[in-house]
Design a protein around this motif. Sequence first.
Motif, mmCIF file in Angstrom:
data_model
loop_
_atom_site.group_PDB
_atom_site.id
_atom_site.type_symbol
_atom_site.label_atom_id
_atom_site.label_comp_id
_atom_site.label_asym_id
_atom_site.label_seq_id
_atom_site.Cartn_x
_atom_site.Cartn_y
_atom_site.Cartn_z
ATOM 1 N N ARG A 50 0.859 -1.178 0.000
ATOM 2 C CA ARG A 50 0.000 0.000 0.000
ATOM 3 C C ARG A 50 0.894 1.226 0.000
ATOM 4 N NH1 ARG A 50 -4.272 1.855 4.592
ATOM 5 N NH2 ARG A 50 -2.521 3.077 5.359
ATOM 6 N N TRP A 51 0.742 2.012 -1.051
ATOM 7 C CA TRP A 51 1.533 3.218 -1.219
ATOM 8 C C TRP A 51 0.968 4.319 -0.335
ATOM 9 C CZ3 TRP A 51 5.969 2.658 -3.686
ATOM 10 C CH2 TRP A 51 6.113 1.531 -4.509
ATOM 11 N N ASP A 55 -0.402 7.027 -0.962
ATOM 12 C CA ASP A 55 -1.688 7.552 -1.432
ATOM 13 C C ASP A 55 -2.815 6.529 -1.308
ATOM 14 O OD1 ASP A 55 -1.155 5.752 -3.466
ATOM 15 O OD2 ASP A 55 -1.181 7.236 -5.076
ATOM 16 N N ARG A 56 -2.538 5.388 -0.649
ATOM 17 C CA ARG A 56 -3.466 4.280 -0.392
ATOM 18 C C ARG A 56 -3.721 3.400 -1.622
ATOM 19 N NH1 ARG A 56 -6.235 4.070 4.538
ATOM 20 N NH2 ARG A 56 -5.681 5.786 5.886
ATOM 21 N N ASP A 57 -3.027 3.670 -2.729
ATOM 22 C CA ASP A 57 -3.091 2.757 -3.870
ATOM 23 C C ASP A 57 -2.521 1.429 -3.392
ATOM 24 O OD1 ASP A 57 -3.248 1.664 -6.454
ATOM 25 O OD2 ASP A 57 -1.234 2.371 -6.953
ATOM 26 N N THR A 58 -3.276 0.356 -3.556
ATOM 27 C CA THR A 58 -2.888 -0.942 -3.018
ATOM 28 C C THR A 58 -2.888 -1.979 -4.129
ATOM 29 O OG1 THR A 58 -3.910 -0.324 -0.931
ATOM 30 C CG2 THR A 58 -3.443 -2.648 -1.250
ATOM 31 N N ARG A 59 -1.764 -2.675 -4.257
ATOM 32 C CA ARG A 59 -1.647 -3.710 -5.293
ATOM 33 C C ARG A 59 -0.536 -4.674 -4.902
ATOM 34 N NH1 ARG A 59 0.374 1.044 -7.310
ATOM 35 N NH2 ARG A 59 2.540 1.033 -7.897
ATOM 36 N N ASN A 71 -8.417 -9.164 -4.468
ATOM 37 C CA ASN A 71 -9.044 -7.858 -4.652
ATOM 38 C C ASN A 71 -9.743 -7.402 -3.375
ATOM 39 O OD1 ASN A 71 -8.176 -7.592 -7.294
ATOM 40 N ND2 ASN A 71 -10.019 -8.516 -8.142
ATOM 41 N N ALA A 112 -7.032 -6.271 -0.995
ATOM 42 C CA ALA A 112 -6.501 -4.966 -1.411
ATOM 43 C C ALA A 112 -7.475 -3.853 -1.053
ATOM 44 C CB ALA A 112 -6.203 -4.965 -2.905
ATOM 45 N N HIS A 113 -8.763 -4.084 -1.263
ATOM 46 C CA HIS A 113 -9.777 -3.074 -0.936
ATOM 47 C C HIS A 113 -9.753 -2.757 0.558
ATOM 48 C CE1 HIS A 113 -13.568 -0.936 -0.765
ATOM 49 N NE2 HIS A 113 -13.926 -1.746 0.214
ATOM 50 N N ALA A 129 -6.565 -0.897 1.551
ATOM 51 C CA ALA A 129 -6.591 0.501 1.116
ATOM 52 C C ALA A 129 -7.393 1.369 2.082
ATOM 53 C CB ALA A 129 -7.175 0.599 -0.287
ATOM 54 N N GLN A 130 -8.423 0.804 2.704
ATOM 55 C CA GLN A 130 -9.289 1.549 3.615
ATOM 56 C C GLN A 130 -8.819 1.502 5.067
ATOM 57 O OE1 GLN A 130 -11.762 3.314 2.226
ATOM 58 N NE2 GLN A 130 -11.034 2.484 0.291
#
Length: 104
Positions: free
Chosen positions: A2-3, A5-9, A60, A63-64, A67-68
């Motif tokens: 998780r970066w 900026d909350r971009d998660t992959r 997925n 990751a969701h 991110a939260q």
Amino acid sequence: MRWPDRDTRPAVVAPGPLLGVDPDADFPQTEIQLTPGLMLVFFTDGLVERPGVDLDDSFNRLAHHLAQADERDLDLLIDDLLSKAGTAGQRTDDVAVLVLHDGS
């Protein structure tokens, strides 16, 4: 991953042999540039695998939720991932989770 900026992959890494199968195995290495605010989450397959559920859907979902998630208390973050993103109540495998986060 998780970066900030909350971009998660998922991190792109070379696959290696299963742990504990071959004591003489060579394991590939991957370098990841650590930046302030980056979060790394390592976990075993027991967190995401569930019979009858597509593995991509499970990733997925993880990751969701990641991110939260609130990163201020990593114990609570892990509990949240275990209950929401994982397969709580339906696990057929053990789970290990390690979270590394630079809160800068």
